[in-house]
Design a protein around this motif. Structure first.
Motif, PDB file in Angstrom:
ATOM      1  N   ARG A  12      32.488  84.775   6.727  1.00  0.00           N
ATOM      2  CA  ARG A  12      32.415  84.436   5.296  1.00  0.00           C
ATOM      3  C   ARG A  12      31.146  85.021   4.714  1.00  0.00           C
ATOM      4  NH1 ARG A  12      29.659  82.921   1.777  1.00  0.00           N
ATOM      5  NH2 ARG A  12      28.059  82.565   3.370  1.00  0.00           N
ATOM      6  N   ARG A  13      31.276  85.655   3.615  1.00  0.00           N
ATOM      7  CA  ARG A  13      30.099  86.110   2.873  1.00  0.00           C
ATOM      8  C   ARG A  13      30.502  86.163   1.414  1.00  0.00           C
ATOM      9  NH1 ARG A  13      31.028  91.480   1.896  1.00  0.00           N
ATOM     10  NH2 ARG A  13      32.769  92.257   3.121  1.00  0.00           N
ATOM     11  N   ALA A  14      29.525  86.286   0.557  1.00  0.00           N
ATOM     12  CA  ALA A  14      29.819  86.354  -0.868  1.00  0.00           C
ATOM     13  C   ALA A  14      30.336  87.759  -1.164  1.00  0.00           C
ATOM     14  CB  ALA A  14      28.569  86.035  -1.674  1.00  0.00           C
ATOM     15  N   ARG A  16      31.790  90.615  -3.448  1.00  0.00           N
ATOM     16  CA  ARG A  16      31.666  90.913  -4.877  1.00  0.00           C
ATOM     17  C   ARG A  16      32.476  92.129  -5.273  1.00  0.00           C
ATOM     18  NH1 ARG A  16      26.500  89.310  -3.101  1.00  0.00           N
ATOM     19  NH2 ARG A  16      25.964  87.225  -3.882  1.00  0.00           N
ATOM     20  N   PHE A  97      16.755  88.620  -1.220  1.00  0.00           N
ATOM     21  CA  PHE A  97      18.182  88.654  -1.547  1.00  0.00           C
ATOM     22  C   PHE A  97      18.454  89.637  -2.690  1.00  0.00           C
ATOM     23  CE2 PHE A  97      21.055  86.922  -4.850  1.00  0.00           C
ATOM     24  CZ  PHE A  97      22.247  87.381  -4.310  1.00  0.00           C
ATOM     25  N   ASN A 122      30.066  89.110 -12.520  1.00  0.00           N
ATOM     26  CA  ASN A 122      30.361  87.699 -12.222  1.00  0.00           C
ATOM     27  C   ASN A 122      31.475  87.175 -13.119  1.00  0.00           C
ATOM     28  OD1 ASN A 122      28.699  85.937 -10.315  1.00  0.00           O
ATOM     29  ND2 ASN A 122      27.087  87.191 -11.245  1.00  0.00           N
ATOM     30  N   PHE A 126      34.490  89.594 -10.321  1.00  0.00           N
ATOM     31  CA  PHE A 126      34.408  90.757  -9.420  1.00  0.00           C
ATOM     32  C   PHE A 126      35.804  91.342  -9.154  1.00  0.00           C
ATOM     33  CE2 PHE A 126      30.927  87.809  -8.281  1.00  0.00           C
ATOM     34  CZ  PHE A 126      29.847  88.595  -8.633  1.00  0.00           C
ATOM     35  N   CYS A 167      33.704  84.313  -3.461  1.00  0.00           N
ATOM     36  CA  CYS A 167      32.297  84.332  -3.885  1.00  0.00           C
ATOM     37  C   CYS A 167      32.047  83.092  -4.728  1.00  0.00           C
ATOM     38  CB  CYS A 167      31.967  85.587  -4.703  1.00  0.00           C
ATOM     39  SG  CYS A 167      30.203  85.659  -5.136  1.00  0.00           S
ATOM     40  N   PRO A 168      31.214  82.168  -4.227  1.00  0.00           N
ATOM     41  CA  PRO A 168      30.872  81.002  -5.066  1.00  0.00           C
ATOM     42  C   PRO A 168      29.963  81.476  -6.185  1.00  0.00           C
ATOM     43  CG  PRO A 168      29.551  80.980  -3.056  1.00  0.00           C
ATOM     44  CD  PRO A 168      30.452  82.180  -2.963  1.00  0.00           C
ATOM     45  N   GLN A 169      30.105  80.908  -7.381  1.00  0.00           N
ATOM     46  CA  GLN A 169      29.379  81.448  -8.538  1.00  0.00           C
ATOM     47  C   GLN A 169      28.859  80.359  -9.472  1.00  0.00           C
ATOM     48  OE1 GLN A 169      33.062  83.915  -9.296  1.00  0.00           O
ATOM     49  NE2 GLN A 169      31.523  85.146 -10.308  1.00  0.00           N
ATOM     50  N   MET A 170      27.567  80.088  -9.368  1.00  0.00           N
ATOM     51  CA  MET A 170      26.951  79.215 -10.370  1.00  0.00           C
ATOM     52  C   MET A 170      26.881  79.931 -11.716  1.00  0.00           C
ATOM     53  SD  MET A 170      23.853  77.050  -8.674  1.00  0.00           S
ATOM     54  CE  MET A 170      22.980  78.375  -7.844  1.00  0.00           C
ATOM     55  N   ALA A 171      26.993  81.256 -11.678  1.00  0.00           N
ATOM     56  CA  ALA A 171      26.905  82.035 -12.921  1.00  0.00           C
ATOM     57  C   ALA A 171      27.856  81.497 -13.992  1.00  0.00           C
ATOM     58  CB  ALA A 171      27.212  83.509 -12.648  1.00  0.00           C
ATOM     59  N   PHE A 192      30.096  72.563 -11.926  1.00  0.00           N
ATOM     60  CA  PHE A 192      29.081  72.995 -10.955  1.00  0.00           C
ATOM     61  C   PHE A 192      29.163  74.504 -10.791  1.00  0.00           C
ATOM     62  CE2 PHE A 192      28.127  73.484  -6.205  1.00  0.00           C
ATOM     63  CZ  PHE A 192      26.822  73.893  -6.456  1.00  0.00           C
ATOM     64  N   ARG A 208      24.802  93.084   4.275  1.00  0.00           N
ATOM     65  CA  ARG A 208      24.976  91.690   4.725  1.00  0.00           C
ATOM     66  C   ARG A 208      23.682  90.937   4.489  1.00  0.00           C
ATOM     67  NH1 ARG A 208      26.999  87.319   5.494  1.00  0.00           N
ATOM     68  NH2 ARG A 208      28.060  86.574   7.347  1.00  0.00           N
ATOM     69  N   THR A 209      23.759  89.865   3.726  1.00  0.00           N
ATOM     70  CA  THR A 209      22.563  89.081   3.417  1.00  0.00           C
ATOM     71  C   THR A 209      22.045  88.408   4.684  1.00  0.00           C
ATOM     72  OG1 THR A 209      23.591  88.676   1.300  1.00  0.00           O
ATOM     73  CG2 THR A 209      21.678  87.339   1.821  1.00  0.00           C
ATOM     74  N   ARG A 211      19.382  86.021   7.186  1.00  0.00           N
ATOM     75  CA  ARG A 211      19.022  84.607   7.245  1.00  0.00           C
ATOM     76  C   ARG A 211      17.637  84.470   7.872  1.00  0.00           C
ATOM     77  NH1 ARG A 211      22.892  84.558   4.391  1.00  0.00           N
ATOM     78  NH2 ARG A 211      24.638  83.086   4.399  1.00  0.00           N
TER      79      ARG A 211
HETATM   80  C1  LIG Z   1      26.333  77.234  -4.971  1.00  0.00           C
HETATM   81  C2  LIG Z   1      26.285  78.739  -4.906  1.00  0.00           C
HETATM   82  C3  LIG Z   1      26.249  79.468  -6.076  1.00  0.00           C
HETATM   83  C4  LIG Z   1      26.229  80.867  -6.037  1.00  0.00           C
HETATM   84  N1  LIG Z   1      26.269  81.562  -7.225  1.00  0.00           N
HETATM   85  C5  LIG Z   1      26.422  82.895  -7.192  1.00  0.00           C
HETATM   86  C6  LIG Z   1      26.661  83.613  -8.392  1.00  0.00           C
HETATM   87  O1  LIG Z   1      26.689  83.067  -9.487  1.00  0.00           O
HETATM   88  N2  LIG Z   1      26.869  84.952  -8.288  1.00  0.00           N
HETATM   89  C7  LIG Z   1      26.855  85.604  -7.097  1.00  0.00           C
HETATM   90  O2  LIG Z   1      27.069  86.812  -7.083  1.00  0.00           O
HETATM   91  N3  LIG Z   1      26.618  84.944  -5.940  1.00  0.00           N
HETATM   92  C8  LIG Z   1      26.430  83.609  -5.956  1.00  0.00           C
HETATM   93  N4  LIG Z   1      26.265  82.923  -4.779  1.00  0.00           N
HETATM   94  C9  LIG Z   1      26.279  83.636  -3.494  1.00  0.00           C
HETATM   95  C10 LIG Z   1      24.899  83.680  -2.845  1.00  0.00           C
HETATM   96  O3  LIG Z   1      24.102  84.658  -3.461  1.00  0.00           O
HETATM   97  C11 LIG Z   1      25.113  83.980  -1.351  1.00  0.00           C
HETATM   98  O4  LIG Z   1      25.860  82.958  -0.761  1.00  0.00           O
HETATM   99  C12 LIG Z   1      23.791  84.121  -0.590  1.00  0.00           C
HETATM  100  O5  LIG Z   1      23.018  85.169  -1.104  1.00  0.00           O
HETATM  101  C13 LIG Z   1      24.035  84.353   0.891  1.00  0.00           C
HETATM  102  O6  LIG Z   1      24.852  85.495   1.073  1.00  0.00           O
HETATM  103  P1  LIG Z   1      26.256  85.434   1.808  1.00  0.00           P
HETATM  104  O7  LIG Z   1      27.029  84.286   1.206  1.00  0.00           O
HETATM  105  O8  LIG Z   1      26.912  86.773   1.501  1.00  0.00           O
HETATM  106  O9  LIG Z   1      26.012  85.217   3.255  1.00  0.00           O
HETATM  107  C14 LIG Z   1      26.225  81.530  -4.802  1.00  0.00           C
HETATM  108  C15 LIG Z   1      26.228  80.773  -3.616  1.00  0.00           C
HETATM  109  C16 LIG Z   1      26.256  79.408  -3.668  1.00  0.00           C
HETATM  110  C17 LIG Z   1      26.301  78.614  -2.395  1.00  0.00           C
END
Ligand SMILES: Cc1cc2nc3c(=O)[nH]c(=O)nc-3n(C[C@H](O)[C@H](O)[C@H](O)COP(=O)(O)O)c2cc1C
Length: 223
Positions: A12-14, A16, A97, A122, A126, A167-171, A192, A208-209, A211
């Motif tokens: 799992r990764r974000a 985009r 990051f 966002n 994406f 991709c979770p997005q607070m944006a 949220f 890859r982000t 840790r």
């Molecule tokens: C609650 C939450 C909100 C996030 N919001 C955004 C967002 O708005 N846009 C985005 O591109 N990534 C967002 N991310 C992804 C994070 O940037 C990403 O999980 C983090 O950098 C680690 O990378 P990875 O998930 O690819 O391992 C969010 C992640 C979380 C958990």
């Protein structure tokens, strides 16, 4: 696809960049039915999830795109995404990051225009053909917000088991009024985050982000 839990977590990764293959409704129902088994304090299950596909999602992307193009200011915050002054080591992790994210796209540190353009993806999810929006009751406290995190991680891991990415997005919280126009959630719910869902577009470059090393975040207290 049968995935070992370790594989689900580490793959799992974000993501985009998604292609336009649709996500079948029955897959989303299977994932969300299983994610419902996520734990929550006193089993409150405080998440309110909305799933958008097809025309309503296209409408949301259109409205959000118009706001971006018009330079429309963000909606007033219902919660702060981050503390205003991020102290060490969080500040350094956020900088690392940002560097990884934008250098993968060939964008330099001071190229604000390209950064803004990348960030505005966002609000097009994406390119994803499905999105989830997760709300919580305004009067819930911090432990219930943590419950939402557990639910969302379950969703993301189960999506991996279906060959899907997310991709979770607070944006999305900064365009929460536009989201509300399309979803019409009841009063009293706070958005949220959103989550883009779909099949990965493997042509999109990424790094890859990383840790932090384990000893920065975990302390073993042994006898
Ligand atoms: C609650 C939450 C909100 C996030 N919001 C955004 C967002 O708005 N846009 C985005 O591109 N990534 C967002 N991310 C992804 C994070 O940037 C990403 O999980 C983090 O950098 C680690 O990378 P990875 O998930 O690819 O391992 C969010 C992640 C979380 C958990």
């Amino acid at each position: 696809m049968i995935l070992d839990v370790y594989e689900a977590v580490t793959s799992r990764r974000a993501v985009r960049g998604f292609d336009d293959r649709p996500v079948p409704r029955e897959v989303l129902e299977r994932v969300l039915s299983a994610a419902a088994w996520s734990p929550s304090g006193s089993n409150l299950q405080p998440w309110h999830a909305y799933v958008l596909t097809g025309e309503p999602l296209a409408e949301l992307k259109k409205r959000a795109g118009e706001r971006v193009a018009a330079g429309d200011p963000w909606d007033e915050r219902e919660y702060e995404m981050y503390p205003s002054a991020l102290k060490s080591p969080y500040h350094e992790r956020r900088s690392a990051f940002g560097k990884e994210r934008y250098s993968a796209l060939g964008i330099t540190r001071d190229d604000w225009e390209s950064r803004q353009r990348a960030a505005s993806a966002n609000w097009q999810c994406f390119g994803a053909p499905a999105a989830l929006f997760c709300y919580i009751d305004r009067d819930m406290g911090r432990p219930q917000w943590a419950d939402l995190g557990m639910f969302l991680q379950s969703v993301m891991l189960l999506l991996r088991a279906e060959g899907l990415h997310s991709c979770p997005q607070m944006a999305w919280s900064v365009y929460r009024k536009t989201v509300a126009e399309v979803l019409t959630p009841p009063d009293g719910l706070v958005l949220f985050c959103g989550m883009s869902i779909g099949f990965e577009d493997v042509t999109v470059d990424y790094i890859r982000t990383g840790r932090a090393p384990l000893d920065e975040t975990v302390t073993f207290v042994e006898g």
